[in-house]
Scaffold this active site. Structure first.
Site, PDB file in Angstrom:
ATOM      1  N   ASP A 175      10.032  -5.019 -21.113  1.00  0.00           N
ATOM      2  CA  ASP A 175      11.132  -4.056 -20.968  1.00  0.00           C
ATOM      3  C   ASP A 175      12.418  -4.631 -21.558  1.00  0.00           C
ATOM      4  O   ASP A 175      13.500  -4.434 -21.022  1.00  0.00           O
ATOM      5  CB  ASP A 175      11.326  -3.646 -19.499  1.00  0.00           C
TER       6      ASP A 175
ATOM      7  N   HIS B   2       6.800  -0.777 -15.322  1.00  0.00           N
ATOM      8  CA  HIS B   2       7.641  -1.623 -14.457  1.00  0.00           C
ATOM      9  C   HIS B   2       7.619  -1.250 -12.966  1.00  0.00           C
ATOM     10  O   HIS B   2       8.631  -0.844 -12.397  1.00  0.00           O
ATOM     11  CB  HIS B   2       9.079  -1.695 -14.947  1.00  0.00           C
TER      12      HIS B   2
ATOM     13  N   ASN C 248      14.137   5.827 -26.385  1.00  0.00           N
ATOM     14  CA  ASN C 248      15.507   6.186 -25.979  1.00  0.00           C
ATOM     15  C   ASN C 248      16.557   5.549 -26.885  1.00  0.00           C
ATOM     16  O   ASN C 248      17.460   4.850 -26.441  1.00  0.00           O
ATOM     17  CB  ASN C 248      15.757   5.839 -24.503  1.00  0.00           C
TER      18      ASN C 248
ATOM     19  N   HIS D 100       8.059   6.120 -16.773  1.00  0.00           N
ATOM     20  CA  HIS D 100       9.110   5.500 -15.945  1.00  0.00           C
ATOM     21  C   HIS D 100       9.183   6.346 -14.672  1.00  0.00           C
ATOM     22  O   HIS D 100       9.666   7.473 -14.704  1.00  0.00           O
ATOM     23  CB  HIS D 100      10.440   5.516 -16.705  1.00  0.00           C
TER      24      HIS D 100
END
Ligand code: DOR
Length: 441
Positions: free
Chosen positions: A308, A235, A96, A181
């Site tokens: 992260d 995560h 990203n 994600h």
């Protein structure tokens, strides 16, 4: 003798199954032997490690280094320097950036940027979109590709695969494990739309609620089972998802990650103390989630830990919620925090090797990285357990210059990072020039 020969002498070497006194001999940048009282030619450089811990090179499998397009937050030089400073000798970087890494040309661009500027080894994820879904299977095989990353819910940037049909196309295209994600986009849309005016960051974990995470992870597991495609749940943030992972128990089909933020911070305390600096997606939640995640990390429900690392500047973070961007820097503090977990009794030293090396290799197989095996890359990290006292801001290498963990009581610190038998970071300073290479899959 080559510049990549080294004898690490007299340390306590951390293996996947325990800690033993041993010397480490690295020859031509590769592990040659790990055993007590090793001999080496007299001209071999020697690093004295008596009283120190010696870890294999650690891998951070989730970082956001912001290059290209967002370099005021971080770039490949500064981000990888954080790695070297924190004992991380390989990183996998997320797509990203600006532009998003969604084509082979954009992957090649990142690899070219990393050459001669990355302090440690690296690979880059391709971001999945509805446009590239069917080509990802071919592209994920490119050298330097860490795999495919899917955002099921919107986070920082524009990458998004919000619906099951597109996600199924992504999962049916290719064979490598897909990193996900998992927050449910329709639920997030609904929650942001119904948010009361003036809602502050203290309610971030209610806005992006448990249901948003749980729904996405459920959808994902169902599709993984249907397509027989391996997935990695990034995560994990809720006790409910941990329960789901245990119940569904899909074996090697599903691996899962926790971040130090979800293991060392909890609501409401983190939002009271750090405000929007503690804002990340998926959110840091109440203590019971943190405690369940700690158990899951210890018992193996969680396969690996990724930082992260997601830097934003203090000025960006100062914008009012929910304009304030989500993300917390962390690759430099991942090992120091896990050393605190060992001191505090919920992990053992050898768990760190599982969580930052062998668990990562289970998730994303790599060549030449099995810890302390003859022929593996000659990477190592020396930790001085005598470094206690507060974590100091001036040690941080991220361009954004902050961490919520500044001031925590340390239980050791990585003092020397070795890549291919050569010291790349020592006593708070880089050594030599950046020479990280592409990790071999
Ligand atoms: O908090 C986050 N920050 N979560 C993400 O998914 C992205 C990351 C970023 O890039 O800032």
């Amino acid at each position: 003798m080559s510049a990549n020969d080294l004898l690490i002498h007299g340390g306590r070497v951390v293996f996947e199954d325990g800690v033993r006194e041993a010397d480490v001999r690295i020859t031509a940048g590769r592990i040659a032997e790990v055993a007590p009282a090793l001999a080496a030619p007299p001209e071999t450089p020697r690093l004295e490690a008596r009283g120190k811990l010696v870890f294999p090179g650690l891998i951070d499998s989730q970082v956001h280094f912001r290059e290209p397009g967002l370099e005021w937050k971080e770039d490949l030089f500064t981000g990888s320097l954080c790695c070297a400073a924190g004992g991380i000798t390989a990183f996998f970087e997320m797509p990203n950036t600006k532009p998003n890494t969604t084509t082979p040309a954009l992957l090649a661009d990142k690899l070219a940027r990393a050459k001669g500027r990355a302090w440690v080894d690296h690979a880059f994820f391709l971001g999945a979109t509805s446009e590239n879904a069917d080509q990802l299977g071919e592209w994920e095989q490119l050298p330097g590709c860490a795999g495919v990353k899917v955002f099921m819910g919107s986070s920082t940037g524009s990458l998004l695969v919000p619906d099951d049909p597109t996600l199924e196309r992504v999962l049916r295209s290719g064979t490598r494990r897909v990193a996900i994600h998992a927050e449910d986009e329709p639920r997030l849309q609904e929650r942001y739309a119904s948010m009361a005016p003036g809602t502050g960051v203290r309610l971030h974990h209610e806005v992006r609620d448990i249901e948003a995470a749980l729904r996405a992870t459920k959808r994902l597991l169902t599709l993984a089972e249907k397509t027989h495609r391996k997935v990695h749940v990034l995560h994990v943030s809720t006790a409910e998802e941990i329960e789901l992972l245990r119940e569904r128990d899909l074996g090697e089909l599903v691996t899962a990650e926790a971040t130090p933020n979800h293991l060392f911070l909890c609501a409401p305390d983190c939002y009271e103390r750090y405000g929007r600096l503690a804002q990340m997606n998926p959110p840091v939640r109440e203590r019971r989630h943190m405690e369940t995640l700690r158990e899951a990390v210890a018992d193996g429900t969680i396969t690996c830990i990724g930082s992260d690392h997601a830097p934003h500047t203090l000025a960006e973070k100062a914008q009012p919620y929910p304009k304030s961007p989500s993300g917390i820097p962390g690759t430099q503090t991942i090992l120091p925090l896990l050393l605190c977990a060992v001191r505090d009794g919920w992990l053992q030293l050898h768990d760190i090797v599982r969580l930052l090396v062998t668990g990562v290799l289970r998730t994303y197989p790599l060549r030449d990285r099995a810890p302390w095996q003859k022929g593996s890359v000659g990477d190592a990290v020396i930790v001085d357990p005598a470094v206690t006292g507060p974590l100091r801001q001036e040690w941080l290498r991220s361009r954004v210059g902050w961490s919520p963990f500044v001031g925590i009581e340390l239980a050791g610190w990585p003092t020397t990072t070795i890549r291919r038998g050569a010291v790349v970071y020592h006593e708070h300073a880089p050594v030599g020039t950046p020479s990280g290479e592409i990790v071999r899959t």
